[in-house]
Design an enzyme around this catalytic site. Sequence first.
Site, PDB file in Angstrom:
ATOM      1  N   ASP A 163       0.826  -1.224   0.000  1.00  0.00           N
ATOM      2  CA  ASP A 163       0.000   0.000   0.000  1.00  0.00           C
ATOM      3  C   ASP A 163       0.859   1.273   0.000  1.00  0.00           C
ATOM      4  OD1 ASP A 163      -2.109  -1.869   0.415  1.00  0.00           O
ATOM      5  OD2 ASP A 163      -1.891  -1.689   2.586  1.00  0.00           O
ATOM      6  N   GLU A 167     -11.471  -0.061  -3.247  1.00  0.00           N
ATOM      7  CA  GLU A 167     -10.625   0.486  -2.163  1.00  0.00           C
ATOM      8  C   GLU A 167      -9.426   1.187  -2.787  1.00  0.00           C
ATOM      9  OE1 GLU A 167      -9.371  -2.952   0.110  1.00  0.00           O
ATOM     10  OE2 GLU A 167      -8.120  -3.710  -1.511  1.00  0.00           O
TER      11      GLU A 167
HETATM   12  O1  FUB Z   1      -3.188  -3.590   3.523  1.00  0.00           O
HETATM   13  C1  FUB Z   1      -4.494  -3.889   3.927  1.00  0.00           C
HETATM   14  C2  FUB Z   1      -5.469  -3.596   2.840  1.00  0.00           C
HETATM   15  O2  FUB Z   1      -5.167  -4.361   1.688  1.00  0.00           O
HETATM   16  C3  FUB Z   1      -5.471  -2.183   2.343  1.00  0.00           C
HETATM   17  O3  FUB Z   1      -6.094  -1.287   3.204  1.00  0.00           O
HETATM   18  C4  FUB Z   1      -6.156  -2.377   1.043  1.00  0.00           C
HETATM   19  O4  FUB Z   1      -6.095  -1.283   0.186  1.00  0.00           O
HETATM   20  C5  FUB Z   1      -5.463  -3.610   0.516  1.00  0.00           C
HETATM   21  O5  FUB Z   1      -4.266  -3.299  -0.127  1.00  0.00           O
END
Ligand code: FUB
Length: 343
Positions: A32, A243
Amino acid sequence: AANKDSAEAKKDTLPKAKFISKPLVTTIYTADPSAHVFNGKVYVYPSHDIDTGTPENDNGDHFNMKDFHVLSMDSVGAPVLDNGEALNIKDIPWAGRQLWAPDAAYEKGTYYLYFPVKDKSDIFRIGVATSKSPVGPFKAEPKPIEGSFSIDPCVFKDTDGSYYMYFGGIWGGQLQRWATGKYSGPNGSKTDLQKDDAPALTAKVAKLSPNMLGFAETAKDVVILDENGKPLLGKDHDRRFFEGSWMYKYNNKYYFTYSTGDTHLLCYATGTSPYGPFTYKGVILKPVQGWTTHHSIVEIKGKWYLFYHDTELSGKTHLRNVKVTELKYRPDGSIETIDEFVK
Ligand code: FUB
């Protein structure tokens, strides 16, 4: 050291896929990546993946991270430094578990680290911590940001100096629990609205208050339109928001970029206001190795770069590694799609 040993041992057992770029660090697992240029240097704010043995599920319980490390480099391609622990979950007074994808900003002598973590009732909220150094240590505020919920904050500074936070993520990110504007509890949909022909759930955006520690307004929907000007629908898994929001400006246009989650694409949509609406334009990055895909886009010394992650080092979806590759625009502002595998 344990992370390094297991990462490198696992690497040798994996099939030899050919990737277009290499992990930025191999001594810890990172994911991320939110990249920024502060004072002419490149700083990457990633999640710090660890293996706590938590079984994998659709809520992402296996992403059980407990601290942040900031990476830095003089330029892309230069040696990358892991600056050590910048914030630990035990020093966030309201935190329960799962320190997920962060972002950072700099304003008037202070660095701000924004992060999602579940509170003690297991509800994701977004917090903020401050430091006089871009690499921390950061001191967390005593409470989460009022009016915040869900995950994956991205803080964007507009050319007029205003800051906005984009955030949200469906499924394990809990955005669907806030569909009515209020928290509906853990027993509703576990994924999204579960209405294929209704407009899909959207990311959220809120202007930050001048002290950078809160929202100046109630968060609004970040609507993504299709080529006919209609909001993308719930069933449009190849294009709808899941997301990993990011926002930047290129040639005076706002680029809202994000992950489609279960279809593993990084996509972009453009608009003329930081609030949108944005019109879907295409794919930035095809699926990488691993379930999740998450990114940031930043201009460094006149070139544009995509920071992203995959699982090259471990082969495990919750033990990721961040990478960077150049991003190219066509003359009309469209983005050339990247495939992380060498053909
Ligand atoms: O790293 C945890 C979660 O996985 C993140 O918040 C999302 O965007 C995905 O990458």
